[in-house]
Design a protein around this motif. Structure first.
Motif, PDB file in Angstrom:
ATOM      1  N   ILE A 413      -8.633   1.738  16.320  1.00 35.95           N
ATOM      2  CA  ILE A 413      -9.225   1.150  15.541  1.00 35.95           C
ATOM      3  C   ILE A 413      -9.592   2.523  14.490  1.00 35.95           C
ATOM      4  O   ILE A 413      -9.644   2.297  13.093  1.00 35.95           O
ATOM      5  N   GLY A 414      -9.893   3.515  14.804  1.00 38.18           N
ATOM      6  CA  GLY A 414     -10.267   4.689  13.817  1.00 38.18           C
ATOM      7  C   GLY A 414      -9.071   5.381  13.096  1.00 38.18           C
ATOM      8  O   GLY A 414      -7.877   5.055  13.797  1.00 38.18           O
ATOM      9  N   ASP A 415      -9.203   5.984  12.235  1.00 37.57           N
ATOM     10  CA  ASP A 415      -8.051   6.551  11.310  1.00 37.57           C
ATOM     11  C   ASP A 415      -7.256   7.620  12.262  1.00 37.57           C
ATOM     12  O   ASP A 415      -6.254   7.816  12.022  1.00 37.57           O
ATOM     13  N   GLU A 442      -2.531  -2.202  17.679  1.00 38.31           N
ATOM     14  CA  GLU A 442      -3.556  -3.471  17.944  1.00 38.31           C
ATOM     15  C   GLU A 442      -4.957  -3.004  17.056  1.00 38.31           C
ATOM     16  O   GLU A 442      -5.351  -2.063  17.333  1.00 38.31           O
ATOM     17  N   HIS A 443      -5.287  -3.821  16.084  1.00 39.40           N
ATOM     18  CA  HIS A 443      -6.472  -3.739  15.201  1.00 39.40           C
ATOM     19  C   HIS A 443      -6.297  -3.031  14.051  1.00 39.40           C
ATOM     20  O   HIS A 443      -6.288  -3.491  13.103  1.00 39.40           O
ATOM     21  N   ALA A 444      -5.624  -1.796  14.187  1.00 39.66           N
ATOM     22  CA  ALA A 444      -5.373  -0.988  12.826  1.00 39.66           C
ATOM     23  C   ALA A 444      -6.588  -1.095  11.802  1.00 39.66           C
ATOM     24  O   ALA A 444      -6.382  -1.349  10.659  1.00 39.66           O
ATOM     25  N   GLN A 445      -7.799  -0.781  12.225  1.00 34.54           N
ATOM     26  CA  GLN A 445      -9.021  -1.380  11.223  1.00 34.54           C
ATOM     27  C   GLN A 445      -9.284  -0.087  10.413  1.00 34.54           C
ATOM     28  O   GLN A 445      -9.492  -0.669   9.120  1.00 34.54           O
ATOM     29  N   THR A 446      -8.838   1.061  10.577  1.00 39.35           N
ATOM     30  CA  THR A 446      -9.196   1.809   9.559  1.00 39.35           C
ATOM     31  C   THR A 446      -8.008   2.938   9.576  1.00 39.35           C
ATOM     32  O   THR A 446      -7.499   3.453  10.554  1.00 39.35           O
ATOM     33  N   LEU A 447      -7.207   2.819   8.340  1.00 40.02           N
ATOM     34  CA  LEU A 447      -6.217   3.653   8.177  1.00 40.02           C
ATOM     35  C   LEU A 447      -6.279   4.715   6.823  1.00 40.02           C
ATOM     36  O   LEU A 447      -6.697   4.203   5.881  1.00 40.02           O
ATOM     37  N   HIS A 448      -6.086   5.936   7.199  1.00 38.70           N
ATOM     38  CA  HIS A 448      -5.718   6.911   6.266  1.00 38.70           C
ATOM     39  C   HIS A 448      -4.626   6.427   5.267  1.00 38.70           C
ATOM     40  O   HIS A 448      -3.598   6.051   5.949  1.00 38.70           O
ATOM     41  N   PRO A 449      -4.620   6.421   3.790  1.00 37.71           N
ATOM     42  CA  PRO A 449      -3.562   5.973   3.181  1.00 37.71           C
ATOM     43  C   PRO A 449      -2.245   6.505   3.447  1.00 37.71           C
ATOM     44  O   PRO A 449      -1.331   5.833   3.165  1.00 37.71           O
ATOM     45  N   ASP A 450      -2.186   7.938   4.007  1.00 34.34           N
ATOM     46  CA  ASP A 450      -1.056   8.269   4.476  1.00 34.34           C
ATOM     47  C   ASP A 450      -0.261   7.505   5.591  1.00 34.34           C
ATOM     48  O   ASP A 450       0.931   7.705   5.575  1.00 34.34           O
ATOM     49  N   GLU A 451      -0.917   6.666   6.422  1.00 32.98           N
ATOM     50  CA  GLU A 451      -0.542   6.103   7.391  1.00 32.98           C
ATOM     51  C   GLU A 451      -0.046   4.492   7.041  1.00 32.98           C
ATOM     52  O   GLU A 451       0.832   3.903   7.662  1.00 32.98           O
ATOM     53  N   VAL A 452      -0.432   4.258   5.887  1.00 34.09           N
ATOM     54  CA  VAL A 452      -0.126   2.656   5.489  1.00 34.09           C
ATOM     55  C   VAL A 452       1.359   2.421   5.373  1.00 34.09           C
ATOM     56  O   VAL A 452       2.029   1.513   5.938  1.00 34.09           O
ATOM     57  N   SER A 453       2.151   3.481   4.616  1.00 31.64           N
ATOM     58  CA  SER A 453       3.405   3.057   4.461  1.00 31.64           C
ATOM     59  C   SER A 453       4.305   3.419   5.498  1.00 31.64           C
ATOM     60  O   SER A 453       5.472   2.743   5.776  1.00 31.64           O
TER      61      SER A 453
END
Length: 607
Positions: A413-415, A442-453
């Motif tokens: 859940i956390g980045d 599972e959840h991926a609720q908070t993502l640092h922008p670097d992880e999105v791609s």
């Protein structure tokens, strides 16, 4: 026509049966040509090879078991996105097309369902939930509606009044962020257990937080778990204490394990007959609740081998109410390595039970300050969360999954938790870049922008729950601050724009299993207070529908069987009262499930 009549056309007239039979065989070929010529819609997919076959038996083999017609059928297939009717046979889709084109599939024994303008679409796939826990939750105190600690005390007092001495009182669903102001002294946001213990002196009380990552226990339960002033915090958990060092009753995450173990030991001391009866009742209740909400498949986030054995028995007996994709959980890495070969199964029980995933947790929940963050919490700067597993242990689990051909589904859940898991996944993806792992976060609720791609780049499934954003939205900025929430919390739009696959769900029983609630939340991000939670991260309507159907089918390698309506696929269908793609935003909340079909059989119908 009465309400029942608007749903079904019952072909019980001998004259009607004879007339249709003649049309569909060889006597009225000219009439068929006229009907086809008048049709303004597309022809059926997979038309009959020869509707003038000379034998009645051959014709009967071409007739559908059931036809849904006179409505809108959303297929979630790009080449034929919408039709008006669908024919089903032997649990699979026989044909799709216009109402006229599907006439050819109606025989004397075909059950014809008049949609009467309603909408049929693929059954919802619950992408992240806890099936057995849902059944258990329906057999314990439901604390979701509580809006104060006093509400909880009242419910426990009522339960204690009829409970036998020593009997456990169990509940789930409370959340301190839903409570109003209190005059009591609060410890980490909760009152002391004294008031609760006073109404339940002879019964241990175990009340699980809505997130599942915290427990509130009374004095008797704390004593049974060996928790007192001298008990040290366990790794990954915190015993919340008062000014004197005494436990307040609030046990964050792993701190509840000792009390939970006593509860489990009590449960396991029951006879095998009683345990089996309880289990079957939980499956029954969970199935009824799922079908009532149009859910035909369910990704369960993990149980142990013993419970899986019970599910295998029910699958083999044809007694599972919906399709289950189970993850193995609560087993050691060593036991999984030694035993997984015996449990890997795909579509057992005629497609109702699949086991090819493992589940682990890297962190906890935002609500309990347990999500593992890169930076400290805004409202609790002394902590950045509580990791729930060492990276060494998680890597061992990943190696087992990789070697045994299992998916790895990791709660993050956390980045910081998401970054650590993504780094781990990338290391295994690099071993064989051509292997289609489809490991999940599972959840991926908070993502640092670097992880999105990285989700799309590595083929990692983002298993997210739309309803969490609107349920948590009012207090997420309190935990993370406004700017961090805006940039990193529930960033569906950012993930979709990068090409990631999102599999939607509810995390039931953390939230209601209502797929429609989560669909609406995904589209509007509108919270109960009427405000929108950073609406720029919303999904489009078709994107949200895809995330609840094909997105989740792909998340378990089942896109050839489930997730859309196409000839040959399984006939798992939900019927809604209106079109979720076209109704106004104001009317989205009025969407209702009116019928659910699994394998082409009606398993639920609204009154």
């Amino acid at each position: 026509m009465n309400k029942e009549g608007t749903w079904r056309i019952v072909l019980n007239s001998r004259i009607t049966r004879w007339f249709l039979h003649m049309i569909l065989t060889h006597k009225l070929t000219l009439l068929i040509v006229i009907l086809v010529g008048l049709s303004a819609c597309q022809p059926a997919q997979n038309p009959p090879t020869d509707i003038s076959d000379s034998t009645s038996e051959a014709n009967n083999n071409k007739f559908a078991d059931r036809v849904l017609t006179n409505g809108t059928v959303i297929t979630v297939e790009a080449d034929l996105p919408e039709v008006q009717a669908i024919a089903l046979k032997d649990g699979r889709i026989l044909a799709l097309g216009s109402g006229d084109s599907i006439l050819a599939y109606i025989g004397p024994d075909t059950d014809v369902i008049d949609l009467d303008g309603r909408v049929a679409m693929p059954g919802f796939i619950e992408g992240h939930g806890h099936f057995i826990s849902l059944g258990q939750a329906l057999m314990m105190l439901d604390l979701v509606p509580t809006r104060s600690f006093e509400d909880i005390v009242d419910m426990v007092a009522e339960a204690a009044a009829t409970a036998q001495p020593g009997e456990w009182i169990i509940g789930r669903g409370w959340h301190q962020e839903r409570w109003g102001d209190s005059e009591e002294t609060l410890y980490d946001g909760l009152p002391h257990h004294r008031q609760l213990s006073a109404v339940s002196p002879n019964n241990p009380v175990f009340l699980v937080h809505a997130s599942g990552h915290g427990v509130y226990a009374n004095e008797m339960a704390l004593k049974l778990g060996g928790i007192d002033k001298n008990t040290a915090d366990t790794e990954g958990g915190t015993i919340v204490r008062d000014e004197n060092g005494d436990a307040t009753g609030y046990l964050r995450q792993a701190a509840s394990n000792s009390v939970r173990q006593v509860l489990m030991d009590t449960q396991n001391s029951l006879s095998e007959e009683t345990l089996q009866a309880q289990f079957e009742r939980q499956v029954e209740l969970a199935g009824e609740e799922a079908l009532r909400h149009g859910v035909t498949s369910f990704h369960d986030m993990g149980t142990n081998f013993a419970s899986i054995d019970r599910l295998i028995k029910l699958a083999d007996e044809g007694r599972l109410p919906i399709r289950l994709h189970m993850a193995v959980r609560f087993e050691t890495n060593e036991d999984m390595r030694n035993r997984l070969d015996d449990y890997r199964m795909i579509g057992r029980g005629d497609g109702f039970l699949t086991i090819r995933a493992l589940k682990r947790n890297i962190d906890g929940a935002l609500g309990t300050h347990g999500a593992w963050m890169l930076d400290p919490y805004t409202d609790k700067p002394e902590t950045s969360g509580l990791p729930q597993a060492s990276m060494e242990s998680l890597r061992e689990t990943a190696q087992v999954a990789f070697d045994k051909g299992f998916q790895l589904n990791t709660h993050a859940i956390g980045d910081r938790g998401n970054r650590e898991v993504m780094d781990l996944y990338e290391s295994f993806a690099n071993i064989d870049p051509d292997q289609d792992l489809r490991w999940r976060i599972e959840h991926a609720q908070t993502l640092h922008p670097d992880e999105v791609s990285r989700f799309a780049q590595l083929g990692v499934i983002a298993s997210m729950q739309g309803v969490h954003a609107t349920s948590d939205g009012p207090w997420v900025p309190v935990r993370l601050g406004e700017e961090r929430s805006k940039q990193r919390a529930y960033v569906w739009r950012a993930l979709l724009d990068e090409g990631a696959i999102i599999c939607n769900g509810t995390d039931v029983p953390v939230e209601s299993i209502s797929a429609l609630d989560s669909y609406v939340a995904s589209v509007t991000r509108r919270m109960a207070n009427g405000e929108q939670f950073f609406p720029e991260q919303s999904m489009g309507r078709m994107e949200a529908l895809y995330s609840y159907t094909m997105g989740c089918a792909k998340a378990v390698f089942d896109e050839d069987e489930l997730g859309s309506l196409r000839v040959g696929k399984r006939a798992d269908i939900v019927v809604l009262n209106a079109n979720p793609l076209t109704v106004s935003e104001a009317d989205l909340s009025a969407l209702e499930v009116q019928m659910t079909l699994v394998d082409g059989e009606v398993r639920y119908q609204a009154n």
